[in-house]
Design a protein around this motif. Structure first.
Motif: not given
Length: 150
Positions: A79-87
């Motif tokens: 989930l954190t990775g999704i936030y970092e990559n997609c916002g």
């Protein structure tokens, strides 16, 4: 019976419960570590991604959807990775947020609660819980799509 004696008795019962549940928890944590380290999760996600994209399901959400029933901390890392990559305010970020909040770490919950209660037959519960997780993932995308893409 005084309060201290009640506390000590409860602590003894707690330690016995931990000893009873520990083997199941160790097996579950070992399986999660093996799944993540082996690349099996990435391979399975790679197989599902083309189908997910065809039906309008965000491909970035597939690994998290697969890992969430198994590992809450692993899913949170994704989930954190999704936030970092997609916002976090992107369509995918919002879908991931809703999915994270509406699904359960099914295998952990079944292991903990059924193990503590001594329940051995989990077939119908596990199937129903995984179906509920799948439904939550699908409806998280549908709901965000309905509310955010007007």
């Amino acid at each position: 019976m005084n309060i201290f004696d009640s506390f000590v008795e409860g602590a003894k019962e707690g330690i016995q419960t931990v000893a009873f549940i520990a083997p199941s928890m160790i097996a579950l944590l070992t399986a999660v570590g093996t799944l993540r380290a082996s690349g099996a999760l990435d391979a399975l996600a790679g197989l599902i991604r083309p189908f997910a994209e065809r039906i309008g399901f965000p491909a970035e959400l597939v690994p998290m959807a697969l890992l969430r029933p198994v590992s809450g901390s692993g899913a949170t890392a994704l989930l954190t990775g999704i936030y970092e990559n997609c916002g976090p305010d992107s369509f995918v970020g919002r879908c991931a947020s809703v999915a994270a909040g509406s699904t359960e770490t099914t295998f952990y919950a079944v292991t903990m609660y059924f193990g503590a209660a001594g329940v051995k037959k989990i077939r119908h519960t596990l199937f129903s819980a995984l179906l509920a997780d799948f439904t939550a993932i699908v409806f998280s995308v549908l709901t965000v799509n309905l509310l955010m893409r007007n």
